[in-house]
Design a protein around this motif. Sequence first.
Motif, PDB file in Angstrom:
ATOM      1  N   PHE A 112      -4.418   5.428   2.649  1.00  0.00           N
ATOM      2  CA  PHE A 112      -4.301   5.330   4.103  1.00  0.00           C
ATOM      3  C   PHE A 112      -4.828   6.567   4.768  1.00  0.00           C
ATOM      4  O   PHE A 112      -5.105   7.555   4.158  1.00  0.00           O
ATOM      5  N   GLU A 169       5.973   9.479   1.369  1.00  0.00           N
ATOM      6  CA  GLU A 169       4.646  10.103   1.455  1.00  0.00           C
ATOM      7  C   GLU A 169       3.893   9.604   2.678  1.00  0.00           C
ATOM      8  O   GLU A 169       3.159  10.346   3.298  1.00  0.00           O
ATOM      9  N   GLU A 170       4.096   8.330   3.025  1.00  0.00           N
ATOM     10  CA  GLU A 170       3.381   7.754   4.161  1.00  0.00           C
ATOM     11  C   GLU A 170       3.995   8.141   5.503  1.00  0.00           C
ATOM     12  O   GLU A 170       3.289   8.488   6.439  1.00  0.00           O
ATOM     13  N   ASN A 171       5.348   8.068   5.615  1.00  0.00           N
ATOM     14  CA  ASN A 171       5.926   8.221   6.953  1.00  0.00           C
ATOM     15  C   ASN A 171       7.257   8.984   7.015  1.00  0.00           C
ATOM     16  O   ASN A 171       7.776   9.192   8.099  1.00  0.00           O
ATOM     17  N   ALA A 206       6.710   6.425  -2.272  1.00  0.00           N
ATOM     18  CA  ALA A 206       5.491   6.004  -1.573  1.00  0.00           C
ATOM     19  C   ALA A 206       5.706   5.951  -0.065  1.00  0.00           C
ATOM     20  O   ALA A 206       4.865   6.419   0.712  1.00  0.00           O
ATOM     21  N   HIS A 207       6.838   5.411   0.346  1.00  0.00           N
ATOM     22  CA  HIS A 207       7.119   5.314   1.787  1.00  0.00           C
ATOM     23  C   HIS A 207       7.314   6.701   2.407  1.00  0.00           C
ATOM     24  O   HIS A 207       6.847   6.957   3.525  1.00  0.00           O
ATOM     25  N   LEU A 254       0.616   1.689  -1.957  1.00  0.00           N
ATOM     26  CA  LEU A 254       0.705   3.057  -1.435  1.00  0.00           C
ATOM     27  C   LEU A 254       0.906   4.030  -2.599  1.00  0.00           C
ATOM     28  O   LEU A 254       1.624   3.722  -3.558  1.00  0.00           O
ATOM     29  N   LYS A 295      -4.844   8.945  -1.565  1.00  0.00           N
ATOM     30  CA  LYS A 295      -4.062   8.098  -0.670  1.00  0.00           C
ATOM     31  C   LYS A 295      -4.928   6.956  -0.167  1.00  0.00           C
ATOM     32  O   LYS A 295      -6.108   7.129   0.110  1.00  0.00           O
ATOM     33  N   THR A 312       2.040   3.883  -7.843  1.00  0.00           N
ATOM     34  CA  THR A 312       1.811   3.190  -6.579  1.00  0.00           C
ATOM     35  C   THR A 312       2.989   2.273  -6.268  1.00  0.00           C
ATOM     36  O   THR A 312       3.713   1.843  -7.162  1.00  0.00           O
ATOM     37  N   PRO A 354       7.175   0.858   4.680  1.00  0.00           N
ATOM     38  CA  PRO A 354       5.856   1.339   5.072  1.00  0.00           C
ATOM     39  C   PRO A 354       5.656   1.131   6.564  1.00  0.00           C
ATOM     40  O   PRO A 354       6.434   0.426   7.207  1.00  0.00           O
TER      41      PRO A 354
END
Length: 190
Positions: A190, A70-72, A67-68, A176, A188, A171, A28
Amino acid sequence: MGKLFTALLPEHMEFIQKQRMFFVGTAPLHAEGHINISPKGYDALRIFSPTEIAYLDLTGSGNETSAHLEENRRITFMFIALEGPPMILRLYGKGRVILPGTEEWNHWTPKFELLPGTRQIICAELHAVKTSCGFSIPYYSYSGDRDTLKKWAENKGDSELTNYQHEKNITSMDGLITSIGLKAGKAKDF
């Protein structure tokens, strides 16, 4: 010893195709978040070009990679020579998750032999390839794939497997939301 490339060379592709296991690393953005390193087996990885690879991702107790991504979108693959000449090969890129029921899924699935428990396909566009010596990696001999995960998924069946994914794969351990969670309508964090 170590060399950096912008894409896979033919000898890198040949090395990857001989490996029976690889590792996927994601993290993350926040410093307190957990880094995830996930081992992968079976014949699940495909090379589509010197800068594009994908693998079939099976249901597991967590879904940190999704999850990671999707975030970055950051993802690293690592392959190590357990037989033959020493070598470590790392691939750095941006990944995305392809879920069942999407148009992309229908495009990608014919490129794989779908295995029991398949939950998603992880695709990555590579921007760096790095080799290093691997001189300290011990020799190991391959004696076969474990069939435990396949049997577990077959015994669960489609309905129970979907329920399991909604219980365990929505999650990350840091809270996340995964691609499965987004598809299920979770917001989300974030």
